[in-house]
Motif scaffolding. Sequence first.
Motif, PDB file in Angstrom:
ATOM      1  N   ILE A  45       0.838  -1.205   0.000  1.00 17.56           N
ATOM      2  CA  ILE A  45       0.000   0.000   0.000  1.00 17.56           C
ATOM      3  C   ILE A  45       0.871   1.253   0.000  1.00 17.56           C
ATOM      4  N   LEU A  46       0.285   2.341  -0.437  1.00 17.54           N
ATOM      5  CA  LEU A  46       1.004   3.609  -0.526  1.00 17.54           C
ATOM      6  C   LEU A  46       1.329   4.156   0.855  1.00 17.54           C
ATOM      7  N   SER A  47       2.460   4.843   0.952  1.00 15.61           N
ATOM      8  CA  SER A  47       2.777   5.556   2.188  1.00 15.61           C
ATOM      9  C   SER A  47       1.794   6.707   2.346  1.00 15.61           C
ATOM     10  N   PHE A  48       1.674   7.221   3.556  1.00 18.53           N
ATOM     11  CA  PHE A  48       0.771   8.339   3.792  1.00 18.53           C
ATOM     12  C   PHE A  48       1.111   9.516   2.879  1.00 18.53           C
ATOM     13  N   GLU A  49       2.392   9.833   2.755  1.00 18.49           N
ATOM     14  CA  GLU A  49       2.808  10.986   1.952  1.00 18.49           C
ATOM     15  C   GLU A  49       2.425  10.804   0.481  1.00 18.49           C
ATOM     16  N   THR A  50       2.680   9.620  -0.069  1.00 13.46           N
ATOM     17  CA  THR A  50       2.348   9.351  -1.470  1.00 13.46           C
ATOM     18  C   THR A  50       0.843   9.355  -1.665  1.00 13.46           C
ATOM     19  N   TRP A  51       0.116   8.683  -0.770  1.00  8.36           N
ATOM     20  CA  TRP A  51      -1.344   8.649  -0.863  1.00  8.36           C
ATOM     21  C   TRP A  51      -1.917  10.060  -0.797  1.00  8.36           C
ATOM     22  N   LYS A  52      -1.433  10.862   0.134  1.00  9.72           N
ATOM     23  CA  LYS A  52      -1.946  12.227   0.323  1.00  9.72           C
ATOM     24  C   LYS A  52      -1.717  13.066  -0.930  1.00  9.72           C
ATOM     25  N   GLU A  53      -0.519  12.974  -1.479  1.00 18.45           N
ATOM     26  CA  GLU A  53      -0.193  13.747  -2.683  1.00 18.45           C
ATOM     27  C   GLU A  53      -1.048  13.305  -3.876  1.00 18.45           C
ATOM     28  N   ARG A  54      -1.291  12.013  -4.003  1.00 19.83           N
ATOM     29  CA  ARG A  54      -1.992  11.457  -5.155  1.00 19.83           C
ATOM     30  C   ARG A  54      -3.517  11.573  -5.045  1.00 19.83           C
ATOM     31  N   TYR A  55      -4.060  11.438  -3.840  1.00 21.51           N
ATOM     32  CA  TYR A  55      -5.507  11.353  -3.682  1.00 21.51           C
ATOM     33  C   TYR A  55      -6.113  12.480  -2.852  1.00 21.51           C
ATOM     34  N   PHE A  56      -5.577  12.711  -1.664  1.00 22.35           N
ATOM     35  CA  PHE A  56      -6.209  13.694  -0.785  1.00 22.35           C
ATOM     36  C   PHE A  56      -6.036  15.121  -1.294  1.00 22.35           C
ATOM     37  N   ASP A  57      -4.810  15.499  -1.626  1.00 21.21           N
ATOM     38  CA  ASP A  57      -4.561  16.888  -2.036  1.00 21.21           C
ATOM     39  C   ASP A  57      -5.382  17.281  -3.261  1.00 21.21           C
ATOM     40  N   PRO A  58      -5.410  16.464  -4.338  1.00 16.17           N
ATOM     41  CA  PRO A  58      -6.250  16.855  -5.485  1.00 16.17           C
ATOM     42  C   PRO A  58      -7.737  16.944  -5.120  1.00 16.17           C
ATOM     43  N   ALA A  59      -8.221  16.019  -4.303  1.00 19.02           N
ATOM     44  CA  ALA A  59      -9.637  16.038  -3.926  1.00 19.02           C
ATOM     45  C   ALA A  59      -9.955  17.252  -3.066  1.00 19.02           C
ATOM     46  N   SER A  60      -9.039  17.637  -2.181  1.00 20.56           N
ATOM     47  CA  SER A  60      -9.290  18.793  -1.314  1.00 20.56           C
ATOM     48  C   SER A  60      -9.343  20.086  -2.115  1.00 20.56           C
ATOM     49  N   LEU A  61      -8.771  20.067  -3.313  1.00 19.83           N
ATOM     50  CA  LEU A  61      -8.811  21.235  -4.199  1.00 19.83           C
ATOM     51  C   LEU A  61      -9.950  21.145  -5.205  1.00 19.83           C
ATOM     52  N   GLY A  62     -10.825  20.163  -5.017  1.00 18.53           N
ATOM     53  CA  GLY A  62     -11.981  20.027  -5.889  1.00 18.53           C
ATOM     54  C   GLY A  62     -11.781  19.087  -7.057  1.00 18.53           C
ATOM     55  N   GLY A  63     -10.627  18.419  -7.131  1.00 19.52           N
ATOM     56  CA  GLY A  63     -10.363  17.486  -8.224  1.00 19.52           C
ATOM     57  C   GLY A  63     -11.062  16.161  -8.008  1.00 19.52           C
ATOM     58  N   ARG A  64     -10.876  15.260  -8.967  1.00 19.09           N
ATOM     59  CA  ARG A  64     -11.481  13.936  -8.898  1.00 19.09           C
ATOM     60  C   ARG A  64     -10.365  12.898  -8.963  1.00 19.09           C
ATOM     61  N   PRO A  65      -9.706  12.629  -7.846  1.00 21.07           N
ATOM     62  CA  PRO A  65      -8.664  11.611  -7.897  1.00 21.07           C
ATOM     63  C   PRO A  65      -9.273  10.255  -8.208  1.00 21.07           C
ATOM     64  N   GLY A  66      -8.430   9.344  -8.666  1.00 16.99           N
ATOM     65  CA  GLY A  66      -8.914   8.029  -9.070  1.00 16.99           C
ATOM     66  C   GLY A  66      -9.817   7.386  -8.049  1.00 16.99           C
ATOM     67  N   ARG A  67     -10.967   6.935  -8.511  1.00 15.22           N
ATOM     68  CA  ARG A  67     -11.908   6.204  -7.668  1.00 15.22           C
ATOM     69  C   ARG A  67     -11.901   4.792  -8.208  1.00 15.22           C
ATOM     70  N   PRO A  68     -11.050   3.940  -7.670  1.00 15.78           N
ATOM     71  CA  PRO A  68     -10.769   2.680  -8.337  1.00 15.78           C
ATOM     72  C   PRO A  68     -11.881   1.648  -8.354  1.00 15.78           C
ATOM     73  N   GLY A  69     -12.844   1.702  -7.454  1.00 10.54           N
ATOM     74  CA  GLY A  69     -13.904   0.706  -7.457  1.00 10.54           C
ATOM     75  C   GLY A  69     -13.510  -0.545  -6.698  1.00 10.54           C
ATOM     76  N   GLY A  70     -14.279  -1.617  -6.913  1.00  8.64           N
ATOM     77  CA  GLY A  70     -14.038  -2.872  -6.217  1.00  8.64           C
ATOM     78  C   GLY A  70     -12.833  -3.625  -6.750  1.00  8.64           C
ATOM     79  N   SER A  71     -12.579  -4.793  -6.180  1.00  6.25           N
ATOM     80  CA  SER A  71     -11.370  -5.538  -6.517  1.00  6.25           C
ATOM     81  C   SER A  71     -11.312  -5.941  -7.987  1.00  6.25           C
ATOM     82  N   GLU A  72     -12.468  -6.307  -8.602  1.00  4.00           N
ATOM     83  CA  GLU A  72     -12.447  -6.671 -10.020  1.00  4.00           C
ATOM     84  C   GLU A  72     -12.081  -5.458 -10.877  1.00  4.00           C
ATOM     85  N   GLN A  73     -12.663  -4.307 -10.533  1.00  4.94           N
ATOM     86  CA  GLN A  73     -12.384  -3.106 -11.304  1.00  4.94           C
ATOM     87  C   GLN A  73     -10.924  -2.682 -11.122  1.00  4.94           C
ATOM     88  N   VAL A  74     -10.412  -2.785  -9.916  1.00  5.91           N
ATOM     89  CA  VAL A  74      -9.015  -2.445  -9.664  1.00  5.91           C
ATOM     90  C   VAL A  74      -8.103  -3.341 -10.503  1.00  5.91           C
TER      91      VAL A  74
END
Length: 173
Positions: A45-74
């Motif tokens: 799994i991603l480190s907190f720093e990598t996860w935050k940069e990739r998912y949280f920061d863009p979403a907090s700015l109104g972006g749409r970070p990847g929403r991967p779905g369930g295990s089959e979709q992933v």
Amino acid sequence: MSNPDWPPQPPEGAKPNFNDPGAANWRYQRYKYEQYQAGKQQEDILSFETWKERYFDPASLGGRPGRPGGSEQVAARQALLREGFQNVENVELGGRYPDLVRYNPDGSIDYAEVGEMLQNGMPQARERAKLKNEISALSENDTVTFVDKMDITRRITYRRGDDVETKSFGSGD
């Protein structure tokens, strides 16, 4: 040596708003727990720093970070990454946001959507509604391919002008 942070527990309390204190930590805890539930090991799994940069920061700015779905979709999306696609979901096409894109040397773009294909070879109704908007916005040499999350060999490639309500897997796609 045992790690007190593994296995992870679900986050506690209600999900905070993005600008609330602890919002990133709460969401990262949820991410770790969901990854663990999906069978991932801690090193996967991603480190907190990598996860935050990739998912949280863009979403907090109104972006749409990847929403991967369930295990089959992933898993399906991972396979498409190996084919040169990029996980984006922040690229707009016809007012919608495709799952993945691949930029071609000739300037055209291949878009991809991963979802559930019905037994008759058609995407689900909600997927067809999304695809209809995307197809109408394709440029001349662009494509959008719908990939069955349960079997990535089941694909339908659409071009500008195609009818999502009549084209199905195996119908000359």
